[in-house]
Write a protein that holds these residues in place. Structure first.
Motif, PDB file in Angstrom:
ATOM      1  N   TYR A 299       0.887  -1.320  -0.085  1.00 33.80           N
ATOM      2  CA  TYR A 299       0.074   0.120  -0.142  1.00 33.80           C
ATOM      3  C   TYR A 299       0.666   1.301  -0.031  1.00 33.80           C
ATOM      4  N   LEU A 300       1.838   1.289   0.815  1.00 31.44           N
ATOM      5  CA  LEU A 300       2.729   2.411   1.125  1.00 31.44           C
ATOM      6  C   LEU A 300       4.063   2.138   0.547  1.00 31.44           C
ATOM      7  N   TYR A 301       4.661   2.896  -0.128  1.00 35.83           N
ATOM      8  CA  TYR A 301       6.027   2.710  -0.675  1.00 35.83           C
ATOM      9  C   TYR A 301       7.181   3.963  -0.294  1.00 35.83           C
ATOM     10  N   GLU A 302       8.042   3.607   0.139  1.00 31.28           N
ATOM     11  CA  GLU A 302       9.047   4.511   0.480  1.00 31.28           C
ATOM     12  C   GLU A 302      10.303   4.835  -0.399  1.00 31.28           C
ATOM     13  N   ILE A 303      10.754   5.821  -0.969  1.00 28.74           N
ATOM     14  CA  ILE A 303      11.623   5.914  -2.078  1.00 28.74           C
ATOM     15  C   ILE A 303      12.921   5.805  -1.397  1.00 28.74           C
ATOM     16  N   CYS A 304      13.852   4.826  -1.801  1.00 25.30           N
ATOM     17  CA  CYS A 304      14.995   4.591  -1.363  1.00 25.30           C
ATOM     18  C   CYS A 304      16.256   5.094  -2.101  1.00 25.30           C
ATOM     19  N   LEU A 348       5.395  -0.477  -9.657  1.00 23.74           N
ATOM     20  CA  LEU A 348       5.991  -0.378  -8.148  1.00 23.74           C
ATOM     21  C   LEU A 348       6.548  -1.651  -7.833  1.00 23.74           C
ATOM     22  N   SER A 349       6.176  -2.673  -8.379  1.00 25.47           N
ATOM     23  CA  SER A 349       6.893  -3.935  -8.122  1.00 25.47           C
ATOM     24  C   SER A 349       8.289  -4.129  -8.762  1.00 25.47           C
ATOM     25  N   THR A 350       8.060  -3.719  -9.842  1.00 24.76           N
ATOM     26  CA  THR A 350       9.646  -3.669 -10.578  1.00 24.76           C
ATOM     27  C   THR A 350      10.650  -2.698 -10.066  1.00 24.76           C
ATOM     28  N   THR A 353      11.835  -4.423  -6.752  1.00 25.39           N
ATOM     29  CA  THR A 353      12.643  -5.451  -7.288  1.00 25.39           C
ATOM     30  C   THR A 353      14.102  -4.938  -7.239  1.00 25.39           C
ATOM     31  N   ILE A 354      14.275  -3.616  -8.220  1.00 22.29           N
ATOM     32  CA  ILE A 354      15.783  -3.070  -8.282  1.00 22.29           C
ATOM     33  C   ILE A 354      16.117  -2.333  -7.133  1.00 22.29           C
ATOM     34  N   GLY A 355      15.446  -2.091  -5.929  1.00 24.43           N
ATOM     35  CA  GLY A 355      15.540  -1.489  -4.780  1.00 24.43           C
ATOM     36  C   GLY A 355      15.607  -0.005  -4.835  1.00 24.43           C
ATOM     37  N   ILE A 356      14.576   0.470  -5.821  1.00 23.95           N
ATOM     38  CA  ILE A 356      14.329   2.096  -5.819  1.00 23.95           C
ATOM     39  C   ILE A 356      13.354   2.470  -4.589  1.00 23.95           C
ATOM     40  N   VAL A 357      12.282   1.461  -4.404  1.00 23.98           N
ATOM     41  CA  VAL A 357      11.478   1.701  -3.472  1.00 23.98           C
ATOM     42  C   VAL A 357      11.411   0.609  -2.769  1.00 23.98           C
TER      43      VAL A 357
END
Length: 524
Positions: A299-304, A348-350, A353-357
């Protein structure tokens, strides 16, 4: 019977033609580009392929005629589409139609489209079309009609723009009174006693589905997002404990509350469940996930990490973050997302997977959240006592019918009888080709391709013939064609193929969507 000539634009399989010919009209040509539709049209009307003017976008003019009909493709205005109107190139077909109207100037016309064109969100588009008609020197009236009112057991609401070149005939134009329920579902179904199943017309079902005299719905809805006496849920059709059922109802009753999000239905976190019922555990929720009733939702994603090498669409998704957090329901409700035709969850899933979020809040929702899909391949099962069937669509639906008549004095027994005598025994089926024809007002023996996907696409894209017939009669009654001599069509010299043999020969294979199928077939 009147005498008038007509041209059938976006002709489909000939619904307009059936109606116009029935009151004296003579077709002098049609326009269609879909091979299956062309084949069907020509076979049923014993028409030569040379009568097809082809792609309307390439036409500069048409032969003189009295009456123009056009079922302009509806995707640009359909509720099922993206609602982009003239932002969608397909909407420009209206311009081609109006160009030909102005060029040839018939005495009258009918243009048909989905009801979405009459919705407030498309007000400017409809205004544009009506202004173009006025500029061409025509007087037009917009009618939003339900086919159920005019001789079919189907809720099919469409917009019909009727126009006249001469104002005096326009002023005489009057619609026939509606007669809802004159044809009911049992009247068109094979294998049921129509007399026994027929209802009185006391319960008017013009704009919705019907209920019987006891107030019970005449259909059962298979859905986890709605609740009602004739709604069947996932936890009704598979083994679940009372505890699991109570948790499902907890989600069902609370997911549409604003406090849980901006969507029409929102997933709930474990914390939300525990606020409603402190005894709910993660194990309870995971058991329902394992049974396929619930699903986990990120539901919520943090930008890494911020990167400059992302795709344009991924960059746009990242730009929707507020304070470094992407809220899935805010993203999903964005109009720009629809315009871009993006799947927010996939992107968002992609990125995850690559560590962006990374996901910082997980929630739970029902696994089956598409209302039209239903459950276990079933959306609705209609009883033969139902007055009305839902709109036939080209893509078909997961709707079924049963010819089993259910009688009960209370809703509990009514529901139990359905589960025992219909659902559990598999005593239900899809409508047949013949029944689909009757539901649209076509003859039951109308010639259509053999495979369901093909004939359903053709019949679902067609018009309801009785509605068109009513409109044409109203036009004829104005006197606009009075005194005209019988129309004589010149002989066409082109070879006429045996289109029915094309149906037989192709069997389960689809005819290519581009270009007409042409084969040298020996005529018997």
């Amino acid at each position: 019977m009147a005498n008038f000539s007509f041209i059938d634009l976006f002709a489909g399989i000939g619904g307009f033609r059936l109606a116009l010919q029935s009151v004296g009209g003579t077709c002098i040509g049609f326009s269609e580009i879909a091979p299956d539709a062309i084949n069907t049209y020509c076979k049923n009307f014993k028409e030569d392929e040379s009568a097809n003017f082809g792609d309307i976008t390439k036409l500069k003019t048409l032969p003189d005629h009295d009456f123009m009909t056009a079922g302009v493709p509806c995707q640009s205005w359909s509720i099922a589409g993206k609602n982009l109107g003239f932002d969608d190139d397909r909407g420009q077909l209206w311009n081609d139609t109006l160009y030909l109207l102005n060029k040839v100037r018939p005495k009258a016309f009918i243009f048909e489209n989905v009801k979405g064109l009459a919705d407030p969100r498309n007000a400017e588009a409809l205004k544009y079309i009506l202004n173009r008609i006025k500029e061409a020197g025509y007087y037009a009236q917009v009618n939003v009609l339900n086919a159920y009112d005019y001789g079919v057991p189907q809720t099919r609401v469409r917009i019909y723009i009727v126009g006249f070149k001469d104002k005096k005939y326009f002023e005489k134009f009057t619609l026939a009174p509606a007669t809802p329920g004159c044809v009911q579902l049992s009247d068109v179904l094979d294998g049921c006693n129509a007399t026994e199943c027929r209802q009185s017309n006391d319960n008017n079902a013009r704009w919705s589905l019907s209920c019987n005299e006891k107030g019970f719905n005449d259909y059962f809805l298979f859905n986890d997002l709605r609740n009602g006496n004739t709604t069947i849920h996932s936890w009704d059709i598979q083994e679940t404990t009372e505890r699991e059922k109570s948790i499902c109802y907890l989600l069902l009753k609370n997911r549409r509350k604003d406090k849980y999000g901006k969507l029409d239905g929102n997933p709930l976190s474990l914390l939300h469940f525990q606020e409603l019922d402190p005894s709910v555990s993660r194990e309870d929720l995971e058991n329902l996930v394992e049974k396929g009733i619930l699903k986990r939702v990120s539901y919520l994603y943090e930008i890494c990490e911020q990167r400059n090498d992302l795709s344009e669409d991924a960059t746009w998704v990242m730009s929707q973050a507020k304070n470094g957090i992407i809220n899935f329901d805010t993203l999903k409700s964005s109009k720009e997302l629809k315009k871009r035709k993006l799947n927010a969850q996939d992107i968002l899933s992609t990125l995850e997977t690559i560590g962006i979020v990374k996901c910082t809040e997980e929630r739970y929702d029902f696994k089956n959240t598409k209302i039209s899909t239903g459950l276990a391949g079933i959306n609705r099962i209609f009883l033969p006592t139902c007055k009305i069937y839902p709109t036939l669509v080209a893509s078909d639906t997961n709707d079924y019918i049963t010819t089993e008549n259910i009688n009960a004095d209370n809703i509990e027994d009514f529901r139990a009888s359905f589960m025992k005598n219909v659902y559990r025994t598999g005593n239900y089926r899809r409508i047949t080709k013949q029944e689909a024809c009757r539901i649209q007002g076509f003859p039951a023996d109308y010639l259509l391709p053999p495979t369901r996907a093909r004939w359903m696409k053709l019949i679902g894209n067609s018009v309801a013939v009785p509605v068109i017939k009513m409109l044409v009669k109203a036009i004829v009654n104005t006197g606009v064609f009075d005194g005209q001599e019988k129309v004589v069509v010149k002989n066409r010299n082109s070879h006429q193929s045996s289109y029915l043999s094309l149906f037989d020969r192709y069997e389960e294979n689809h005819i290519a969507e581009s270009g007409m199928v042409c084969e040298d077939i020996e005529l018997s």
